[in-house]
Design a protein around this motif. Structure first.
Motif, PDB file in Angstrom:
ATOM      1  N   PHE A 106     -13.072 -59.900 -56.616  1.00 35.85           N
ATOM      2  CA  PHE A 106     -11.476 -59.650 -56.811  1.00 35.85           C
ATOM      3  C   PHE A 106     -10.947 -61.144 -57.728  1.00 35.85           C
ATOM      4  O   PHE A 106     -11.235 -60.968 -58.801  1.00 35.85           O
ATOM      5  N   PHE A 107     -11.719 -62.394 -57.196  1.00 38.48           N
ATOM      6  CA  PHE A 107     -11.484 -63.499 -58.103  1.00 38.48           C
ATOM      7  C   PHE A 107     -11.855 -63.692 -59.598  1.00 38.48           C
ATOM      8  O   PHE A 107     -11.331 -64.052 -60.600  1.00 38.48           O
ATOM      9  N   PHE A 108     -13.405 -63.220 -59.180  1.00 38.23           N
ATOM     10  CA  PHE A 108     -13.384 -63.576 -60.549  1.00 38.23           C
ATOM     11  C   PHE A 108     -13.459 -62.020 -62.168  1.00 38.23           C
ATOM     12  O   PHE A 108     -12.953 -62.245 -62.980  1.00 38.23           O
ATOM     13  N   GLY A 109     -12.757 -61.228 -60.892  1.00 42.87           N
ATOM     14  CA  GLY A 109     -12.428 -60.031 -62.036  1.00 42.87           C
ATOM     15  C   GLY A 109     -10.984 -60.701 -62.610  1.00 42.87           C
ATOM     16  O   GLY A 109     -10.475 -60.059 -63.534  1.00 42.87           O
ATOM     17  N   VAL A 110     -10.021 -60.953 -61.709  1.00 48.30           N
ATOM     18  CA  VAL A 110      -9.051 -61.616 -62.099  1.00 48.30           C
ATOM     19  C   VAL A 110      -8.660 -61.818 -63.163  1.00 48.30           C
ATOM     20  O   VAL A 110      -8.017 -62.263 -63.595  1.00 48.30           O
ATOM     21  N   LEU A 111      -9.053 -62.911 -63.188  1.00 55.57           N
ATOM     22  CA  LEU A 111      -9.418 -64.454 -64.351  1.00 55.57           C
ATOM     23  C   LEU A 111     -10.326 -63.595 -65.711  1.00 55.57           C
ATOM     24  O   LEU A 111      -9.709 -63.749 -66.569  1.00 55.57           O
ATOM     25  N   ALA A 112     -11.022 -62.537 -64.873  1.00 52.81           N
ATOM     26  CA  ALA A 112     -11.217 -62.039 -66.606  1.00 52.81           C
ATOM     27  C   ALA A 112     -10.266 -60.931 -67.225  1.00 52.81           C
ATOM     28  O   ALA A 112     -10.883 -61.213 -68.158  1.00 52.81           O
ATOM     29  N   LEU A 113      -9.588 -61.043 -66.344  1.00 54.34           N
ATOM     30  CA  LEU A 113      -8.593 -59.816 -66.997  1.00 54.34           C
ATOM     31  C   LEU A 113      -7.632 -60.929 -67.287  1.00 54.34           C
ATOM     32  O   LEU A 113      -7.157 -60.242 -68.416  1.00 54.34           O
ATOM     33  N   ILE A 114      -7.259 -61.125 -66.305  1.00 58.10           N
ATOM     34  CA  ILE A 114      -5.823 -62.399 -67.513  1.00 58.10           C
ATOM     35  C   ILE A 114      -6.570 -62.874 -68.783  1.00 58.10           C
ATOM     36  O   ILE A 114      -6.252 -63.129 -69.446  1.00 58.10           O
ATOM     37  N   SER A 115      -8.006 -63.536 -68.760  1.00 57.16           N
ATOM     38  CA  SER A 115      -8.558 -64.374 -70.060  1.00 57.16           C
ATOM     39  C   SER A 115      -8.487 -62.889 -71.189  1.00 57.16           C
ATOM     40  O   SER A 115      -8.095 -63.192 -72.184  1.00 57.16           O
ATOM     41  N   ASP A 116      -9.039 -61.832 -70.635  1.00 53.98           N
ATOM     42  CA  ASP A 116      -8.723 -61.079 -71.665  1.00 53.98           C
ATOM     43  C   ASP A 116      -8.038 -60.350 -71.792  1.00 53.98           C
ATOM     44  O   ASP A 116      -7.552 -60.056 -73.487  1.00 53.98           O
ATOM     45  N   ILE A 117      -6.682 -60.535 -71.237  1.00 57.01           N
ATOM     46  CA  ILE A 117      -5.123 -59.949 -71.863  1.00 57.01           C
ATOM     47  C   ILE A 117      -4.871 -61.523 -72.288  1.00 57.01           C
ATOM     48  O   ILE A 117      -3.892 -61.142 -73.542  1.00 57.01           O
ATOM     49  N   ILE A 118      -5.189 -62.405 -71.877  1.00 57.24           N
ATOM     50  CA  ILE A 118      -4.507 -63.412 -73.388  1.00 57.24           C
ATOM     51  C   ILE A 118      -4.861 -63.510 -74.159  1.00 57.24           C
ATOM     52  O   ILE A 118      -4.820 -64.382 -75.443  1.00 57.24           O
ATOM     53  N   GLY A 119      -6.337 -62.714 -74.158  1.00 56.20           N
ATOM     54  CA  GLY A 119      -7.219 -62.919 -75.831  1.00 56.20           C
ATOM     55  C   GLY A 119      -6.734 -61.493 -76.462  1.00 56.20           C
ATOM     56  O   GLY A 119      -7.229 -62.151 -78.143  1.00 56.20           O
ATOM     57  N   ILE A 120      -6.064 -61.010 -75.947  1.00 58.31           N
ATOM     58  CA  ILE A 120      -5.602 -59.377 -76.841  1.00 58.31           C
ATOM     59  C   ILE A 120      -5.358 -59.375 -78.211  1.00 58.31           C
ATOM     60  O   ILE A 120      -5.787 -59.075 -79.086  1.00 58.31           O
ATOM     61  N   PRO A 121      -3.799 -60.231 -77.513  1.00 54.11           N
ATOM     62  CA  PRO A 121      -3.312 -60.601 -79.312  1.00 54.11           C
ATOM     63  C   PRO A 121      -3.901 -60.919 -79.714  1.00 54.11           C
ATOM     64  O   PRO A 121      -4.151 -60.136 -81.529  1.00 54.11           O
TER      65      PRO A 121
END
Length: 420
Positions: free
Chosen positions: A108-123
């Motif tokens: 969960f820890f790395f999954g949430v981090l990856a998701l947050i990082s990806d969301i920040i990177g999408i724009p």
């Protein structure tokens, strides 16, 4: 900055210094590279670009550099904030409320981090693809393709990344003293499987792959492969034009299971002799055993890295530095990766140096067995087509280029042709 014990505080300050130093280094390199674009072209490179096209290539490089500055600054500030204000510790506390299972906590820890990082990177991805690449005539991707790629990437990342992480943690819990060795084994096994089956299993999830039709090009490729005793199994065409006008070609597979994949854009832009010369370069990598050497070097590097990890993973100070109150495997792993990044930078530099050496050797092989002039012609066309920078700064090349710049490759091939 949040409070922590003395050892954790020291480690946190070291991590902050490392992250900041890497950011500053990258900004200095980008500045030097951008400044170097104003230098006059070497005589041998004049005429490769038409004047308008060359100005466009410089504008493209400048726009990409400024965009990289902005996007990397956002990433840097996010990382610094997470470190300085205990964001990683907060996330650890959050996932600890979800489950008491340590393996699930890490996932969960790395999954949430990856998701947050990806969301920040999408724009930034959207702007790069649909504004910058669109402006300079490269983008062919539709929004639906972008969304589909993103979802598929998440699913594959969850399956492969989550599976590897789960196995790694299981080994850590079951075999505390030898987990790093078992982890190394499974990571290398997955890497080899991906190398062997990438074209047949993963690539079709994103692109349409079809056999190259009978004709002059296929006959020329097969004839060349036969002359150099290359174990060619399949010649495939990929719809690279689905996403970009940029062209490429590559080999996949190990041993006798070798497949050629040609972008449809490459077939459109190069003539038959040039495509054969490009493939001769790739055959050179196979004949010189560059792929095997890279796998061995990667295996050794991974072996050493995981061994060092095993020596420090249980140190409570690593987790405390990131805001936790006790040792946690996932926080220790993250802290280690940040602390180890200077050594990773050094190994990356050595790998780039090794890669550039291999490119010269593959060019020389293509020059001897196919046509150096055709390969030079292909590289010129691909350089112009992708608006590549003809005058990269040597320091930027040293840190980032896995392939030598065009001028150096031309000089080396011309020198090789003089000996034939």
């Amino acid at each position: 900055m949040y409070q922590t014990n003395s050892e954790g505080q020291i480690i946190l300050l070291v991590i902050l210094a490392i992250v900041t130093a890497e950011f500053v280094l990258e900004r200095v390199l980008s500045f030097l590279n951008r400044k170097n674009m104003s230098n006059p072209l070497p005589e041998k490179l004049t005429g490769i670009y038409e004047e308008d096209k060359y100005r466009k290539s410089q504008e493209y490089s400048a726009v990409k550099s400024k965009f990289g500055l902005f996007s990397s600054t956002v990433t840097f500030l996010f990382t610094i904030a997470m470190l300085a204000f205990g964001g990683y510790g907060w996330l650890d506390g959050l996932v600890s409320e979800w489950t008491q299972n340590t393996m699930l906590q890490a996932i969960f820890f790395f999954g949430v981090l990856a998701l947050i990082s990806d969301i920040i990177g999408i724009p930034f991805e959207l702007y790069n693809t649909f504004v910058i690449e669109e402006k300079f005539g490269f983008n062919k991707m539709k929004p639906a393709t972008f969304i589909a790629d993103k979802v598929k990437g998440w699913v594959i990342g969850a399956i492969v990344g989550g599976g590897l992480l789960s196995a790694f943690i299981w080994f850590y819990q079951s075999y505390p003293s030898m987990f790093w060795l078992y982890g190394w084994g499974i990571i290398m096994a997955v890497m080899l499987l991906i190398t062997m089956f990438y074209t047949n299993l993963l690539l079709p999830l994103f692109n349409k792959i079809t056999p190259l039709e009978e004709g002059e090009l296929r006959a020329a490729i097969e004839a060349y492969a036969a002359t150099v005793n290359f174990p060619l199994k399949k010649i495939m065409v990929m719809d690279g034009s689905k996403r970009s006008t940029k062209a490429n070609a590559f080999f996949s597979g190990l041993g006798s299971n070798k497949n050629i994949v040609l972008y449809d854009t490459l077939i459109e832009k190069l003539d038959t002799d040039e495509i054969v010369a490009v493939l001769a370069h790739e055959v050179g990598h196979y004949k010189k055993k560059h792929t095997l050497q890279s796998i061995v070097i990667t295996a050794i590097n991974m072996f050493v890295t995981l061994y060092v990890l095993s020596l420090v993973i249980d140190l409570e100070a690593l987790s405390v530095a990131l805001g936790a109150g006790e040792a946690k495997f996932h926080l220790g792993l993250l802290a280690f990766s940040l602390l180890y990044s200077p050594l990773s930078l050094v190994t990356g530099l050595l790998m780039n140096l090794f890669s550039r050496k291999n490119e010269y050797e593959a060019d020389a092989y293509a020059t001897k067995t196919s046509s150096g002039l055709a390969l030079i012609g292909a590289l010129k066309k691909l350089t112009v087509d992708s608006l590549s920078n003809l005058t990269p700064h040597p320091a930027f090349v040293f840190f980032h280029y896995s392939h030598p710049p065009l001028l150096q490759r031309m000089n080396a091939m011309e020198k090789e042709m003089e000996t034939i």
